[in-house]
Design a protein around this motif. Structure first.
Motif, short mmCIF file in Angstrom:
data_model
loop_
_atom_site.label_atom_id
_atom_site.label_comp_id
_atom_site.label_asym_id
_atom_site.label_seq_id
_atom_site.Cartn_x
_atom_site.Cartn_y
_atom_site.Cartn_z
N TYR A 49 -6.19 17.56 52.32
CA TYR A 49 -5.72 18.65 53.14
C TYR A 49 -5.06 18.04 54.38
CZ TYR A 49 -9.22 20.98 50.32
OH TYR A 49 -9.97 21.43 49.28
N CYS A 50 -3.82 18.42 54.66
CA CYS A 50 -3.13 17.88 55.82
C CYS A 50 -2.83 19.01 56.78
CB CYS A 50 -1.83 17.18 55.41
SG CYS A 50 -2.15 15.75 54.38
N TYR A 51 -3.29 18.88 58.00
CA TYR A 51 -3.13 19.94 58.98
C TYR A 51 -2.21 19.48 60.10
CZ TYR A 51 -7.48 21.86 57.01
OH TYR A 51 -8.45 22.35 56.20
N SER A 52 -1.47 20.40 60.65
CA SER A 52 -0.71 20.16 61.88
C SER A 52 -1.41 20.94 62.97
CB SER A 52 0.73 20.65 61.71
OG SER A 52 1.39 20.64 62.95
N LEU A 53 -2.03 20.22 63.90
CA LEU A 53 -2.87 20.86 64.90
C LEU A 53 -2.22 20.80 66.27
CD1 LEU A 53 -6.26 19.31 63.79
CD2 LEU A 53 -5.29 21.49 63.12
N SER A 54 -1.90 21.95 66.82
CA SER A 54 -1.27 21.99 68.14
C SER A 54 -2.35 22.02 69.20
CB SER A 54 -0.38 23.23 68.28
OG SER A 54 -1.17 24.40 68.34
N SER A 55 -1.94 22.01 70.48
CA SER A 55 -2.90 22.05 71.56
C SER A 55 -3.47 23.44 71.75
CB SER A 55 -2.23 21.56 72.86
OG SER A 55 -1.08 22.34 73.12
N SER A 56 -2.90 24.42 71.11
CA SER A 56 -3.38 25.79 71.20
C SER A 56 -4.34 26.09 70.07
CB SER A 56 -2.19 26.76 71.13
OG SER A 56 -2.64 28.09 70.89
N PRO A 57 -5.34 26.98 70.30
CA PRO A 57 -6.23 27.34 69.19
C PRO A 57 -5.52 28.13 68.11
CG PRO A 57 -6.71 28.65 71.15
CD PRO A 57 -5.76 27.57 71.58
N ASN A 58 -4.37 28.70 68.41
CA ASN A 58 -3.58 29.41 67.41
C ASN A 58 -2.68 28.40 66.72
OD1 ASN A 58 -4.61 31.95 68.18
ND2 ASN A 58 -3.24 31.97 69.94
N LEU A 59 -3.20 27.81 65.64
CA LEU A 59 -2.54 26.67 65.01
C LEU A 59 -1.58 27.13 63.93
CD1 LEU A 59 -5.75 24.53 64.87
CD2 LEU A 59 -3.83 24.25 66.42
N ASN A 190 11.86 13.63 69.73
CA ASN A 190 11.40 13.98 71.09
C ASN A 190 10.87 15.41 71.19
OD1 ASN A 190 12.14 11.41 72.38
ND2 ASN A 190 14.25 12.07 71.95
N MET A 191 10.41 15.97 70.09
CA MET A 191 9.85 17.32 70.14
C MET A 191 8.55 17.35 70.95
SD MET A 191 8.46 17.72 66.21
CE MET A 191 7.51 19.21 66.49
N LYS A 192 7.87 16.20 71.02
CA LYS A 192 6.68 16.04 71.85
C LYS A 192 6.75 14.68 72.53
CE LYS A 192 4.68 19.88 70.50
NZ LYS A 192 4.37 21.01 71.44
N LYS A 193 6.10 14.57 73.68
CA LYS A 193 6.07 13.28 74.37
C LYS A 193 5.08 12.31 73.73
CE LYS A 193 7.60 14.80 78.97
NZ LYS A 193 7.24 14.88 80.41
N HIS A 194 3.98 12.87 73.20
CA HIS A 194 2.93 12.02 72.63
C HIS A 194 2.32 12.73 71.43
CE1 HIS A 194 -0.66 9.10 73.61
NE2 HIS A 194 -0.24 9.01 72.35
N ILE A 195 2.32 12.06 70.29
CA ILE A 195 1.71 12.60 69.07
C ILE A 195 0.49 11.76 68.72
CG2 ILE A 195 2.01 13.03 66.61
CD1 ILE A 195 4.93 13.59 67.12
N GLY A 196 -0.65 12.41 68.58
CA GLY A 196 -1.86 11.74 68.13
C GLY A 196 -2.08 12.02 66.65
N MET A 197 -2.58 11.03 65.93
CA MET A 197 -2.79 11.17 64.50
C MET A 197 -4.18 10.68 64.12
SD MET A 197 0.81 9.60 63.09
CE MET A 197 2.38 10.45 63.37
N GLY A 285 -1.99 19.67 75.45
CA GLY A 285 -0.93 20.03 76.37
C GLY A 285 0.31 20.46 75.62
N ASP A 286 1.27 21.02 76.35
CA ASP A 286 2.50 21.50 75.72
C ASP A 286 3.33 20.36 75.14
OD1 ASP A 286 1.83 24.08 76.39
OD2 ASP A 286 2.99 24.07 78.26
#
Length: 315
Positions: A49-59, A190-197, A285-286
């Motif tokens: 299962y691969c998820y894309s998780l944003s900083s918001s709880p509404n993923l 550059n859609m995000k400044k920092h992506i964590g994986m 963060g955004d």
């Protein structure tokens, strides 16, 4: 490991791939006439299962409807039709992982965007009504999306895995039915400044797809931090590859953790923990994004399973 095959792959690979497996073979120079940079990163097939998780709880949802192929250069994949691809060659990568190269029209691209996967289908007999019975699994190709005439899959062979056991029996010349692409995340520079994986096992596949897209673009300044978990040090896929990329790109950092460390292991030990995540990954963060992909047990531990409506769980 079949180094001869990897050296042949290296002729069409980026510099990091060549540095990882070393040298070039002098024979079979016309096996694949592809430009330099055809192979992006070796990765594993995953029934994960691969998820894309944003900083918001509404993923975000994983939108398969976005996989429609736009008009443009000729592509081999079709999102609405099963296409047969012929197996050209295989190579052993680790004790339970093999590399598979499939070929198609050398004038066509596969038709894969970043980040997306394809799905494979295998006939495993008949059901109670005598109709064909299939097993279907998603895999992320390791090939550069711009490569023409071939794509590569790195697949872990599980003793009870119906699809991986099917792959294990394939011989050059056999075919596999494929459909796609299935878009997981529409990445833009550059859609995000920092992506964590956070990746587990062959769940590193889609991570590498995004990492390669970022690192090969000199105008993309996105920072990437990968926390990669495995059972033992020997189970780590592409450690040399990842280390080479991190050494040559200051915006990539890779951390490893294993459940069962060896006596000479110098990385992290144990399951992915809150402390590891807080210390290694970007804060919510955004301008940040967290991506998670791994086996079901790891997903339950880190982000929770998907709900019935297929929405994402929270980190």
């Amino acid at each position: 490991m079949n180094l001869f095959f990897f050296k042949r792959l290296a002729r069409s690979a980026p510099i990091a791939f060549t540095a990882t497996f070393g040298g070039q073979s002098k024979s079979d120079r016309n096996l694949f006439r592809v430009p330099l940079g055809a192979i992006a990163a070796i990765s594993g097939g995953f029934s994960y299962y691969c998820y894309s998780l944003s900083s918001s709880p509404n993923l975000a949802y994983l939108d398969a409807d976005a996989a429609a192929v736009e008009a443009g250069p000729k592509v081999a994949l079709n999102p609405d039709k099963w296409i047969e691809f012929k197996l050209h060659e295989t190579a052993t990568v680790s004790h339970n992982t093999k590399l598979y190269r499939f070929t198609f029209d050398p004038s066509a691209k596969l038709g894969l965007d970043v980040a997306s996967c394809l799905i494979t289908r295998a006939d495993v007999g008949e059901d109670a009504e005598g109709k064909p019975k299939y097993v279907i699994r998603p895999y992320t190709p390791i090939s550069d999306p711009e490569a023409k005439g071939f794509f590569d899959l790195l697949i872990k062979i599980y003793p009870e895995g119906k699809m991986s056991q099917h792959f294990a029996k394939l011989q050059p010349g056999d075919v596999v039915e494929v459909k796609g692409p299935i878009e997981k995340l529409r990445y833009t520079p550059n859609m995000k400044k920092h992506i964590g994986m956070i990746a587990g096992g062959s769940g590193v596949t889609p991570m590498l797809q995004v990492i390669e897209a970022i690192l090969k673009n000199p105008d993309d300044t996105t920072k990437v931090t990968l926390l990669y978990a495995n059972v033992t040090p020997d189970d780590i896929l592409l450690k040399q590859k990842l280390d080479a990329l991190a050494a040559s790109h200051p915006n990539l950092k890779v951390f490893y953790t294993v459940d069962k460390p060896s006596s000479n292991w110098r990385g992290g030990a144990g399951y992915v923990s809150k402390d590891m995540v807080v210390k290694g990954l970007p804060n919510p963060g955004d301008d940040t994004l967290i991506l998670v992909c791994g086996p079901p047990g790891m997903m339950q531990h880190i982000s929770g399973d998907k709900s019935k409506d297929r929405s994402q769980g929270e980190v």
